[in-house]
Design an enzyme around this catalytic site. Structure first.
Site, PDB file in Angstrom:
ATOM      1  N   LYS A  24       0.828  -1.209   0.000  1.00  0.00           N
ATOM      2  CA  LYS A  24       0.000   0.000   0.000  1.00  0.00           C
ATOM      3  C   LYS A  24       0.865   1.262   0.000  1.00  0.00           C
ATOM      4  CE  LYS A  24      -3.060   2.221   3.324  1.00  0.00           C
ATOM      5  NZ  LYS A  24      -3.790   1.978   4.560  1.00  0.00           N
ATOM      6  N   LEU A  43      -2.907   3.998  11.910  1.00  0.00           N
ATOM      7  CA  LEU A  43      -1.454   3.932  12.111  1.00  0.00           C
ATOM      8  C   LEU A  43      -0.675   4.451  10.909  1.00  0.00           C
ATOM      9  CD1 LEU A  43       0.553   2.833  14.192  1.00  0.00           C
ATOM     10  CD2 LEU A  43       0.404   0.633  13.063  1.00  0.00           C
ATOM     11  N   ASP A  44      -1.175   4.148   9.712  1.00  0.00           N
ATOM     12  CA  ASP A  44      -0.387   4.537   8.533  1.00  0.00           C
ATOM     13  C   ASP A  44      -0.838   5.870   7.949  1.00  0.00           C
ATOM     14  OD1 ASP A  44      -2.663   3.964   7.229  1.00  0.00           O
ATOM     15  OD2 ASP A  44      -1.892   2.306   6.064  1.00  0.00           O
ATOM     16  N   ALA A  45      -1.663   6.626   8.690  1.00  0.00           N
ATOM     17  CA  ALA A  45      -2.123   7.919   8.171  1.00  0.00           C
ATOM     18  C   ALA A  45      -0.954   8.885   7.990  1.00  0.00           C
ATOM     19  CB  ALA A  45      -3.171   8.504   9.107  1.00  0.00           C
TER      20      ALA A  45
END
Lengths: 130, 75
Positions: A83, B55-57
């Site tokens: 991703k 978390l991956d923002a």
């Protein structure tokens, strides 16, 4: 090992996609009032979020249940890596190939979608089929 | 000009470090709690999925800004 045939959770995949696309269209229309380029850039910024996230959701729910917990975690790590890589590639492609681009519109729409994505997944969660 | 590349490298590197630590903890806790209570495996997977999005923002936005620095500011 092949993915589980019988699904435990019902993944509201189409619902997520529809709501996210609707949000992108609304944000693009808001940016469209500034200029046509800004609206188009905002739409592309939203798509850069939606496509890698759809892949992440699909990959994360390839395996389900406690029996496949190790596969769930492994797939989560791989999905996250891909991703982030997809996001980087899409951004690079947009900045190289799309000329001109309205950068504030692109990044703002992307950031708003990143903030709203987990909220959407919180309110519309995958539900057990039983 | 070199400073722009250093800045982009720092953004991507520190973002990746944070995401790596966070995902390591998240995955470890998911395995641990699923082993402790297998009947909650479904709910835990859903919660881990939502937490992964949170978390991956910051790393995702960091990647976007770093690509902007590399291909627009420096390019």
């Amino acid at each position: 090992m092949s993915p589980t045939r019988k699904r435990i959770n019902r993944l509201p995949f189409l619902q997520w996609l529809a709501i996210e696309t609707g949000l992108i269209v609304v944000l693009s229309l808001v940016w469209f009032t500034e200029s046509r380029l800004a609206g188009y850039s905002a739409f592309v910024g939203g798509l850069i979020f939606v496509i890698p996230n759809a892949y992440f959701a699909h990959r994360m729910y390839r395996f389900e249940g406690a029996q496949h917990a190790h596969l769930v975690v492994g797939n989560m790590f791989r999905a996250e890596t891909i991703k982030l890589a997809l996001t980087a590639v899409f951004f690079a492609a947009v900045f190289i190939l799309m000329e001109p681009v309205h950068v504030p519109a692109l990044l703002f729409t992307f950031a708003v979608m990143v903030a709203l994505g987990p909220l959407l997944r919180w309110f519309i969660r995958p539900k057990p089929q039983r | 000009m070199e400073m722009v590349f250093i800045a982009a490298a720092l953004i991507i590197g520190l973002g990746a470090l944070g995401a790596g630590i966070g995902f390591g903890l998240l995955g470890g806790k998911l395995l641990e709690s699923t082993a402790r209570q297998p009947e909650l495996g479904n709910q835990l997977q859903t919660k881990a999925f939502i937490m992964a999005g949170l978390l991956d923002a910051v790393p995702m936005i960091g990647v976007g800004i770093a690509m902007y620095l590399i291909f627009v500011v420096a390019g």
